[in-house]
Design a protein around this motif. Structure first.
Motif, PDB file in Angstrom:
ATOM      1  N   SER A 401      48.322  42.141  41.513  1.00 60.18           N
ATOM      2  CA  SER A 401      48.081  40.960  42.351  1.00 60.18           C
ATOM      3  C   SER A 401      48.828  41.061  43.671  1.00 60.18           C
ATOM      4  O   SER A 401      48.307  40.706  44.731  1.00 60.18           O
ATOM      5  N   PHE A 402      50.039  41.552  43.585  1.00 59.56           N
ATOM      6  CA  PHE A 402      50.837  41.684  44.805  1.00 59.56           C
ATOM      7  C   PHE A 402      50.198  42.705  45.749  1.00 59.56           C
ATOM      8  O   PHE A 402      50.159  42.503  46.964  1.00 59.56           O
ATOM      9  N   ALA A 403      49.715  43.813  45.195  1.00 53.81           N
ATOM     10  CA  ALA A 403      49.055  44.824  46.018  1.00 53.81           C
ATOM     11  C   ALA A 403      47.835  44.229  46.726  1.00 53.81           C
ATOM     12  O   ALA A 403      47.597  44.477  47.924  1.00 53.81           O
ATOM     13  N   ASN A 404      47.048  43.430  45.993  1.00 55.97           N
ATOM     14  CA  ASN A 404      45.876  42.789  46.604  1.00 55.97           C
ATOM     15  C   ASN A 404      46.296  41.835  47.719  1.00 55.97           C
ATOM     16  O   ASN A 404      45.633  41.745  48.761  1.00 55.97           O
ATOM     17  N   PHE A 405      47.381  41.120  47.494  1.00 57.20           N
ATOM     18  CA  PHE A 405      47.903  40.198  48.512  1.00 57.20           C
ATOM     19  C   PHE A 405      48.286  40.956  49.787  1.00 57.20           C
ATOM     20  O   PHE A 405      47.935  40.556  50.896  1.00 57.20           O
ATOM     21  N   VAL A 406      49.017  42.057  49.630  1.00 56.61           N
ATOM     22  CA  VAL A 406      49.467  42.837  50.790  1.00 56.61           C
ATOM     23  C   VAL A 406      48.274  43.434  51.534  1.00 56.61           C
ATOM     24  O   VAL A 406      48.214  43.418  52.770  1.00 56.61           O
ATOM     25  N   ILE A 407      47.305  43.949  50.785  1.00 56.23           N
ATOM     26  CA  ILE A 407      46.123  44.562  51.415  1.00 56.23           C
ATOM     27  C   ILE A 407      45.314  43.514  52.174  1.00 56.23           C
ATOM     28  O   ILE A 407      44.865  43.738  53.307  1.00 56.23           O
ATOM     29  N   ALA A 408      45.144  42.349  51.568  1.00 57.58           N
ATOM     30  CA  ALA A 408      44.323  41.307  52.197  1.00 57.58           C
ATOM     31  C   ALA A 408      44.994  40.725  53.441  1.00 57.58           C
ATOM     32  O   ALA A 408      44.308  40.313  54.382  1.00 57.58           O
TER      33      ALA A 408
END
Length: 787
Positions: A401-408
């Motif tokens: 989830s954190f990775a998706n947050f950073v990418i977005a």
């Protein structure tokens, strides 16, 4: 994957399988290495000389040693007696001073004792010069006698503010020592006797407070603080690490293996120090704490990978081999870069930092070896359960989830983190250098408490000037003495000067004595021969141990002026030194000009000198680490890119320090080099997993970043927490230099985590719509890029 990476990982797999097949030989060799090298620890000794903080090439140290070779040394105890009721010149207080003066001569290596009772008071009796103790047998003296002697003492420039406070509530006894410097127990032996005297007097005279400070107490405090840290902080660190590892692995077996790795690494580091003759100081004694903290990183990465692979269904042996294979290159790079960072401490101007850097480098190298050898060897023969648990699943989901947050949100994050870091960095110019050796210790140390108490009444920072005369016997020249007098008057006019000791005051008193104590003759004699006769007559009258050898050199071609400062902040002290040099240039002939010297001068300049030297060391360290990254990752672009998340945490930490503290001492100059070697670890592991996702799994940049977060994000957080705990323990040190180092490194480590998790992915995704030139450089022959 390219040939280079395939070759490295194939070799790592072969190594792991070889170790597992020959596990008993590997274990025995590991233990034998620790026993043989670790035996050197029995030769370790604590240094009891503050000069160990200065290299032999240090110009301030060289100047100070020249002074001490010319005059008597100034290793000393300063006993300060403060009356709770009454005044110093009350009979009971004077009796205590007299007893302390007599007993102080029995301190080992004492060569001189000065107090208000044995001060050599001179006066005229007819045509004769009488020189005697200012006060003797005070209990038998009438009140009128004591009051008259008090007035004499208050009027005497060599006593007031030096051995007698202006308010008459405190007095001091100064004991000068001459150590033969043939054994490391000389200072502790003298300190032990001094404390026995202090305790006995405190018991016999309950109406007074007794404090001990001085250079010998400073030397002893360095050794005692180092031993205190070793006895308290190292056991605490062992306990915290064991607890932290157990909470991560949830395995007693795994925790014991990691504990073995870090223990053996620390043993090797300390044994190495003993074999090469390192003298322990509070700074070098922080090496075991740092090694304990850093040695765990390699083990954590290997074990977390091993645990994850077993949960995916691999058998124990294959999981061990695979864990070593995928982590071999990252742990090797991080170990090498950390070693480089610590080796850069050899550019410091302070030898204890050389020792810290070299000891830690050996410990980190040992941790790399033991992690790659002992973990596969021990786990291959021990039972270890890696059953799935809810915590692990939550951690994996959270990292995804954190990775998706950073990418977005990569663009807003890039802007926000860049601006925030730039704002912190902008505060760096506000930092000021400030070192006061009394404040190197916190209030839990007796030396600090006694020095703080003594400083309420007397200055503790002597500044020495060895003033040349015009040839042998030249100190009797009226011009020379007048110039000394003018300089002494100038020094007394400086706000931070509490006392000045010059032979010009002695000559004025002798001239008055030889003119029947008429006050009009309290001035410099106008005839050289007359001055020489006065001085000779006075010296012949002085008792053994109270001569003028500490003030005048052998052929009387130079004398010593001492200005004692009541405070010694770096900026104030430097301004004072400049003022004295300017005054001499304007008022003295060239042959008389003298540079200031003393331990205080040495400590004043060490911060700037250390900072200047470490700029070179840190710059070379950054270059070396960048080259290591480029060669190891086979990517010029990623090696260059890694400089951003590796250097910004250190700059941000200095900016935060400017806001939180505002002042830096000479220890903080080494933080950049130490932190550089540590913060690069997170970047290496993240980029290694990112490249694995790109090259081995053919993932897009976004998916490669997700893979990096999922595979190594948890381990990076765990290591950051453990590193933070380690340097938090160091921050609790009673030695300020270690505490500052601990807090600054703690800030750097946590800024590194923020930048590696928020800024680095955004940098990798700057060109997400088309092929990145950075990725094209990073992909070696035979690789393709998948979007």
């Amino acid at each position: 994957m390219g040939t280079y990476f395939q070759t490295v990982e194939f070799g790592a797999s072969k190594l792991a399988r070889w170790i597992i097949r020959h596990r008993w030989a590997a274990i025995c060799f590991s233990l034998a290495l620790a026993i043989v090298v670790g035996s050197g620890a029995s030769q370790l000794e604590f240094s009891t000389n503050y000069r160990v903080f200065f290299s032999s090439a240090n110009p301030e140290l060289q100047a100070f040693e020249n002074l001490q070779n010319t005059y008597a040394k100034n290793d000393n105890f300063l006993f300060v007696i403060v009356t709770k009721q009454g005044r110093v010149f009350d009979p009971q207080t004077l009796l205590a001073v007299e007893e302390l003066t007599e007993r102080a001569w029995k301190i080992p290596y004492a060569i001189r004792v000065d107090s208000i009772t044995n001060f050599q008071y001179s006066y005229a009796r007819g045509d004769d010069l009488v020189v005697e103790d200012l006060i003797s047998k005070p209990a038998e003296r009438p009140v009128a006698y004591l009051r008259s002697r008090e007035q004499i003492a208050m009027d005497e420039p060599l006593l007031r503010n030096q051995l007698l406070s202006p308010d008459g509530l405190a007095t001091a006894v100064n004991v000068v020592l001459q150590y033969p410097e043939v054994g490391h127990m000389e200072v502790p032996e003298s300190v032990s006797v001094a404390r026995e005297i202090r305790d006995a007097l405190a018991k016999n005279y309950p109406g007074m407070d007794f404090h001990i400070t001085g250079v010998s107490m400073l030397n002893n405090a360095f050794a005692e603080t180092g031993m205190l840290d070793g006895q308290t902080l190292i056991p605490i660190m062992f306990g915290l690490i064991f607890l932290a590892v157990w909470m991560v692995l949830r395995s007693l077996v795994g925790s014991l293996v990691v504990f073995s790795v870090i223990t053996l690494s620390t043993v090797v580091a300390m044994g190495y120090a003993g074999f090469i003759g390192i003298k322990l100081t509070p700074i070098s004694m922080s090496a075991p704490i740092i090694v304990l903290t850093l040695a765990i990183a390699d083990s954590i990465h290997i074990l977390i990978s091993y645990r994850g692979l077993m949960r995916e269904g691999m058998n124990k042996i294959d999981a061990l081999v695979e864990a070593v294979r995928v982590n071999f290159l990252p742990v090797t790079i991080t170990s090498l870069t950390t070693i480089v960072g610590f080796l850069m401490l050899n550019f410091s101007d302070s030898p204890p930092y050389w020792h810290l850097g070299n000891m830690t480098a050996v410990g980190i190298g040992s941790a790399w070896f033991y992690s790659l050898v002992l973990i596969p060897a021990l786990f291959s023969m021990l039972r270890y359960s890696a059953a799935e648990n809810s915590d692990a699943l939550r951690s994996q989901r959270w990292m995804e989830s954190f990775a998706n947050f950073v990418i977005a949100r990569r663009k807003p994050l890039l802007v926000a983190i860049s601006l925030g870091t730039a704002m912190l960095v902008s505060f760096i110019p506000q930092l000021n250098f400030n070192d006061q050796w009394v404040k190197y210790f916190d209030e839990s140390i007796e030396f600090r408490r006694d020095s703080d108490s003594a400083q309420q009444y007397f200055g503790l920072y002597p500044i020495e000037f060895s003033v040349p005369a015009m040839g042998p016997g030249g100190i009797s020249e009226p011009e020379y003495l007048h110039n000394l007098e003018d300089f002494a008057d100038f020094l007394r006019g400086q706000k931070i000067v509490s006392h000045v000791y010059s032979i010009s005051d002695i000559m004025k008193r002798l001239n008055r004595n030889m003119h029947r104590d008429q006050s009009d003759y309290y001035r410099i004699p106008n005839d050289r021969e007359l001055s020489a006769q006065y001085l000779l007559l006075y010296e012949l009258s002085l008792p053994y141990g109270l001569d003028l050898n500490d003030r005048i050199n052998i052929d009387k071609s130079a004398s010593r002026i001492t200005a004692t400062l009541d405070r010694s902040g770096t900026d104030e002290a430097k301004a004072f030194f400049v003022a004295t040099q300017n005054w001499q240039t304007q008022h003295w002939p060239k042959y008389m000009r003298a540079e200031p010297t003393s331990a205080s001068v040495m400590f004043t300049y060490i911060a700037q000198r250390n900072f200047d030297n470490m700029i070179i060391g840190t710059a070379l360290g950054i270059g070396a680490i960048a080259i290591i990254m480029m060669l190891s990752l086979r990517s010029f672009g990623l090696g260059l890119l890694s400089l951003i998340p590796n250097s910004l945490p250190i700059l941000a930490a200095f900016g935060a320090w400017a806001l939180l503290v505002g002042e830096v001492g000479f220890s903080v100059a080494t933080v950049a080099s130490i932190s550089l070697g540590i913060v690069v670890d997170d970047t290496v592991h993240f980029l290694a997993k990112y490249l694995r996702g790109r090259r081995e799994r053919g993932l897009s940049r976004e998916d490669a970043i997700r893979y990096a977060f999922q595979s190594v994000g948890h381990a990076i957080i765990v290591n950051t927490v453990i590193l933070s705990l380690g340097f938090l323990v160091l921050y609790s040190s009673a030695f300020k230099l270690n505490a500052d180092l601990g807090l600054m490194t703690l800030l750097s480590i946590n800024f590194a985590l923020i930048l590696d998790f928020l800024l680095l992915p955004a940098l990798l995704l700057l060109k997400t719509e088309k092929k990145s030139s950075l990725d094209r450089v990073s992909l070696i022959s035979g690789d393709t890029e998948t979007n």
